[in-house]
Write a protein that holds these residues in place. Structure first.
Motif, short mmCIF file in Angstrom:
data_model
loop_
_atom_site.label_atom_id
_atom_site.label_comp_id
_atom_site.label_asym_id
_atom_site.label_seq_id
_atom_site.Cartn_x
_atom_site.Cartn_y
_atom_site.Cartn_z
N THR A 265 34.61 -25.48 -73.43
CA THR A 265 33.98 -24.54 -74.66
C THR A 265 33.21 -25.66 -75.67
O THR A 265 33.03 -26.94 -75.09
CB THR A 265 34.97 -23.98 -75.42
OG1 THR A 265 35.76 -24.99 -76.08
CG2 THR A 265 35.85 -23.10 -74.49
N ALA A 266 32.61 -25.08 -76.49
CA ALA A 266 31.71 -25.94 -77.45
C ALA A 266 32.67 -26.93 -78.15
O ALA A 266 32.27 -28.00 -78.71
CB ALA A 266 31.11 -25.20 -78.32
N ASP A 267 34.20 -26.54 -78.25
CA ASP A 267 35.11 -27.47 -78.81
C ASP A 267 35.71 -28.54 -78.05
O ASP A 267 36.15 -29.76 -78.52
CB ASP A 267 36.17 -26.77 -79.52
CG ASP A 267 35.44 -25.76 -80.58
OD1 ASP A 267 34.95 -26.19 -81.43
OD2 ASP A 267 35.82 -24.45 -80.44
N VAL A 268 35.99 -28.27 -76.75
CA VAL A 268 36.75 -29.33 -75.99
C VAL A 268 36.51 -29.16 -74.35
O VAL A 268 36.05 -27.91 -73.98
CB VAL A 268 38.28 -28.92 -76.10
CG1 VAL A 268 38.68 -27.69 -75.87
CG2 VAL A 268 39.32 -30.09 -75.39
N LYS A 269 36.48 -30.26 -73.61
CA LYS A 269 36.41 -30.16 -72.13
C LYS A 269 37.73 -30.64 -71.56
O LYS A 269 38.17 -31.49 -72.06
CB LYS A 269 35.15 -30.89 -71.73
CG LYS A 269 35.28 -31.05 -70.36
CD LYS A 269 34.02 -31.78 -69.91
CE LYS A 269 33.75 -31.94 -68.13
NZ LYS A 269 32.56 -32.51 -67.76
N PHE A 270 38.27 -29.79 -70.67
CA PHE A 270 39.66 -30.09 -69.99
C PHE A 270 39.18 -30.52 -68.65
O PHE A 270 38.41 -29.64 -67.78
CB PHE A 270 40.57 -28.92 -70.25
CG PHE A 270 41.28 -28.71 -71.27
CD1 PHE A 270 42.12 -29.46 -71.92
CD2 PHE A 270 40.92 -27.59 -72.05
CE1 PHE A 270 42.62 -29.58 -73.21
CE2 PHE A 270 41.51 -27.32 -73.45
CZ PHE A 270 42.37 -28.40 -73.93
N SER A 271 39.67 -31.47 -68.18
CA SER A 271 39.46 -31.87 -66.57
C SER A 271 40.77 -32.07 -65.95
O SER A 271 41.78 -32.86 -66.72
CB SER A 271 38.63 -32.70 -66.40
OG SER A 271 38.55 -33.91 -66.92
N CYS A 272 41.22 -31.83 -64.88
CA CYS A 272 42.28 -32.54 -64.08
C CYS A 272 41.87 -32.85 -62.65
O CYS A 272 41.07 -32.42 -62.02
CB CYS A 272 43.44 -31.26 -64.03
SG CYS A 272 44.02 -30.73 -65.74
N GLN A 273 42.69 -33.92 -62.14
CA GLN A 273 42.40 -34.47 -60.92
C GLN A 273 43.97 -34.60 -60.28
O GLN A 273 44.98 -35.02 -60.72
CB GLN A 273 41.86 -36.04 -60.88
CG GLN A 273 42.01 -36.59 -59.59
CD GLN A 273 40.66 -35.91 -58.77
OE1 GLN A 273 39.57 -35.75 -59.30
NE2 GLN A 273 41.07 -35.63 -57.60
N TYR A 274 44.08 -33.77 -59.09
CA TYR A 274 45.32 -33.99 -58.47
C TYR A 274 45.75 -35.37 -57.95
O TYR A 274 44.80 -35.96 -57.24
CB TYR A 274 44.88 -33.09 -57.03
CG TYR A 274 46.32 -33.30 -56.11
CD1 TYR A 274 47.49 -32.65 -56.48
CD2 TYR A 274 46.18 -33.54 -54.82
CE1 TYR A 274 48.49 -32.86 -55.59
CE2 TYR A 274 47.22 -33.65 -54.00
CZ TYR A 274 48.43 -33.02 -54.33
OH TYR A 274 49.44 -33.19 -53.49
N PHE A 275 46.96 -35.63 -58.40
CA PHE A 275 47.36 -37.00 -58.15
C PHE A 275 48.45 -37.23 -57.00
O PHE A 275 48.14 -38.07 -56.30
CB PHE A 275 48.31 -37.60 -59.39
CG PHE A 275 48.85 -38.80 -59.35
CD1 PHE A 275 48.10 -39.95 -59.50
CD2 PHE A 275 50.27 -38.79 -59.08
CE1 PHE A 275 48.67 -41.22 -59.33
CE2 PHE A 275 50.80 -40.15 -58.65
CZ PHE A 275 50.10 -41.11 -59.28
N GLY A 276 49.15 -36.34 -56.70
CA GLY A 276 49.84 -36.07 -55.75
C GLY A 276 51.16 -35.15 -55.83
O GLY A 276 51.31 -34.21 -56.48
N SER A 277 52.01 -35.18 -54.79
CA SER A 277 53.14 -34.23 -54.63
C SER A 277 54.24 -34.81 -54.21
O SER A 277 54.28 -35.88 -53.77
CB SER A 277 52.93 -32.89 -53.87
OG SER A 277 51.79 -32.26 -53.83
N GLU A 278 55.40 -34.36 -54.77
CA GLU A 278 56.90 -34.99 -54.44
C GLU A 278 57.90 -33.75 -54.42
O GLU A 278 57.80 -32.78 -55.14
CB GLU A 278 57.24 -36.01 -55.49
CG GLU A 278 57.47 -35.32 -56.89
CD GLU A 278 57.84 -36.47 -57.72
OE1 GLU A 278 58.20 -37.80 -57.55
OE2 GLU A 278 58.34 -36.27 -59.12
N GLY A 279 58.77 -33.88 -53.42
CA GLY A 279 60.02 -33.05 -53.27
C GLY A 279 60.96 -33.54 -54.36
O GLY A 279 61.11 -34.82 -54.70
N THR A 280 61.82 -32.50 -54.80
CA THR A 280 62.74 -32.80 -55.75
C THR A 280 64.15 -31.99 -55.19
O THR A 280 63.80 -31.04 -54.37
CB THR A 280 62.38 -32.11 -57.02
OG1 THR A 280 62.13 -30.84 -57.00
CG2 THR A 280 61.27 -32.98 -57.57
N THR A 281 65.09 -32.27 -55.80
CA THR A 281 66.33 -31.53 -55.71
C THR A 281 66.75 -31.33 -57.23
O THR A 281 66.92 -32.20 -58.10
CB THR A 281 67.33 -32.30 -54.95
OG1 THR A 281 67.94 -33.30 -55.58
CG2 THR A 281 66.78 -32.61 -53.52
#
Length: 355
Positions: free
Chosen positions: A328-344
């Protein structure tokens, strides 16, 4: 009678998941692409649980002293169980570590049933198999593994990795005679059972598998702020192909936000419904990224969507740039996929802490 039934049920379960594959019984089957399959991530989580549990037994004096002291074992079996484990433990760790000279033992998922030769000389269906010795992968039948609990997958891995170690100069097979145990399978299952009990007691394995997709995100105004955010997948059915993931939508989601004033913030919201585990093209895939303003007025919270745009591509799928952004005029958000991990999940350790 009940104890006999429990023993029979346990024997059937162990026969299903923990038989060694001799070279003569190795089947081909079709290989499933590992990198994007949730089961592959679950196996990696179990690999981590196995390594951490082995380290606990080696490094904790109390666990080391009591290892293999299972009530059903006689003194001779306890002695061999301990001797066998402590000779092979560092080999198991080595097979699961990335080193300059080698990579961890590969996991391969297969769609077709896996067969090995049983103690009676006849083929039998199993969930996993591997060849004796440190070389070669461990193969898993996807449909057999997908319904197992983390403790069961840990047991399975513990058994199979023992086949890849050497004890007194050789690898132990399932059907060979190993007194005072019934056979090699009985010895390996006993060690695996002891490891699972330690893992449960020490919080190294939980009760449910999950997957976290991890993103590196930024908020840019006159300055730039960054955060690493994880998004837990919510699976829609037992084949684990359809799922939702999100940032800033559910109470458990992480997000990145920008304070506007003392009563309002601008936050990133991302939602993705993946219908077929990155099968492309897929018209049923639905994704959206938004900037949401949250206001607190008179004790009540309200939300206004300041910007929104659809996402046609799932950022975690192969072939995607892995990036999404909105502004928007106030902010720019951006994301980059880093990876995935299995969990328990760690309900065992939580319950232990409450006692």
């Amino acid at each position: 009678m009940k104890s006999r039934n429990r023993l029979l049920a346990r024997s059937i379960f162990l026969a299903l998941i923990s038989v060694h594959a001799s070279p003569a019984s190795a089947g081909s089957g079709s290989v499933i692409g590992n990198g994007g399959d949730p089961i592959f991530e679950f196996l990696q989580a179990a690999r981590s649980s196995l390594s951490e549990t082995v380290k606990v037994v080696l490094n904790d004096p109390n666990e080391r002293k009591s290892f293999c002291t299972i009530s059903r074992l006689n003194s001779g079996q306890i002695e061999l169980c301990r001797k066998y484990f402590f000779e092979t433990a560092n080999q198991i760790l080595d097979l699961n570590q990335l080193k300059p000279v080698h990579s961890p033992t590969d996991f391969v998922l297969r769609q077709d049933p896996l067969y090995v030769i049983g103690h009676d000389g006849k083929p039998m269906v199993v969930a996993a198999k591997t060849d004796l010795g440190k070389y070669g992968s461990i193969e898993f039948h996807r449909d057999s593994v997908k319904t197992l609990l983390p403790t069961q997958v840990l047991f399975l891995l513990a058994h199979e990795f023992q086949h890849k170690t050497t004890f007194e100069g050789r690898s132990v097979s399932d059907n060979e005679s190993v007194p005072p145990f019934m056979n090699g399978r009985d010895l390996l299952d006993t060690v695996a059972t002891a490891l699972v009990e330690v893992a449960k007691r020490r919080g190294k394995v939980g009760t449910n598998f999950g997957i976290r997709d991890i993103f590196n995100c930024e908020a840019r105004t006159s300055q730039t702020f960054g955060a690493r955010i994880s998004s837990s997948r919510r699976f829609h059915n037992e084949d684990l192909m359809a799922y939702e993931s999100s940032i800033g939508k559910n109470p458990s989601d992480g997000t990145i936000y920008l304070p506007v004033d003392s009563k309002s913030t601008l936050a990133l919201r991302y939602m993705m419904f993946e219908p077929n585990n990155c099968g492309d093209p897929n018209p049923d895939r639905v994704g959206v990224v938004q900037i949401v303003e949250t206001k607190l007025e008179g004790g009540n919270t309200s939300e206004i969507v300041r910007a929104s745009k659809p996402l046609v591509t799932n950022p975690i799928c192969p072939g995607s740039s892995g990036r999404f952004e909105i502004e928007t005029a106030d902010v720019k958000f951006s994301c980059q996929y880093f990876g995935s991990e299995g969990t328990t999940s760690s309900q065992y350790s939580v319950q232990r802490a409450k006692r």
